[in-house]
Design a protein around this motif. Sequence first.
Motif, PDB file in Angstrom:
ATOM      1  N   ILE A  74       0.940  -0.984   0.079  1.00  0.00           N
ATOM      2  CA  ILE A  74       0.161   0.033  -0.143  1.00  0.00           C
ATOM      3  C   ILE A  74       0.847   1.198  -0.054  1.00  0.00           C
ATOM      4  N   LEU A  87      -8.337   5.264  -1.362  1.00  0.00           N
ATOM      5  CA  LEU A  87      -7.916   3.887  -1.544  1.00  0.00           C
ATOM      6  C   LEU A  87      -8.865   3.137  -0.760  1.00  0.00           C
ATOM      7  N   ILE A  89      -9.892  -0.613   0.139  1.00  0.00           N
ATOM      8  CA  ILE A  89      -9.302  -2.036   0.250  1.00  0.00           C
ATOM      9  C   ILE A  89     -10.308  -3.139   0.642  1.00  0.00           C
ATOM     10  N   PHE A 121      -9.125   6.232   3.325  1.00  0.00           N
ATOM     11  CA  PHE A 121      -9.124   4.818   3.056  1.00  0.00           C
ATOM     12  C   PHE A 121     -10.662   4.028   3.531  1.00  0.00           C
TER      13      PHE A 121
END
Length: 140
Positions: A74, A87, A89, A121
């Motif tokens: 990452i 981002l 995940i 995130f």
Amino acid sequence: MIKVFYGKKGMGKTKNMLDCANAIANESRGNVVYVDDSNELLSKLSHKIRFINVLDYPKFSEGIFGAEAFLGFICGVASQNYDIETLFIDGLTYIIGDDADALEKFFEGIVKITDGHNVDFYISINGDENNIPAYIKKYV
């Protein structure tokens, strides 16, 4: 900012992540990245989103990974492009091959990336929502 979608399999975490990613991609001036361990969602994501399948890269495809290796991955993604705003995940515990209890150092690293580079995130984690580790609860 860090947002965690936490719960058991089948609770709609991935659908919520997809909806969120597509909405953010349509409004974002920066880049949006979606990290997963399969290509299954590729057709459901906006073409504006950079999709990364971790299994396309050494160590992950060989089954040699963990929270520390994934944090390094990452960091590499974030450092190669300073225009990344968000981002995603998806399925963190599947990617690292461990449960949520093993993620504390990973989250410490994510906090540093968020604070130092203004990357948001969104992370989905499989686990029992009645037993969320304390260091994750503030992000749920």
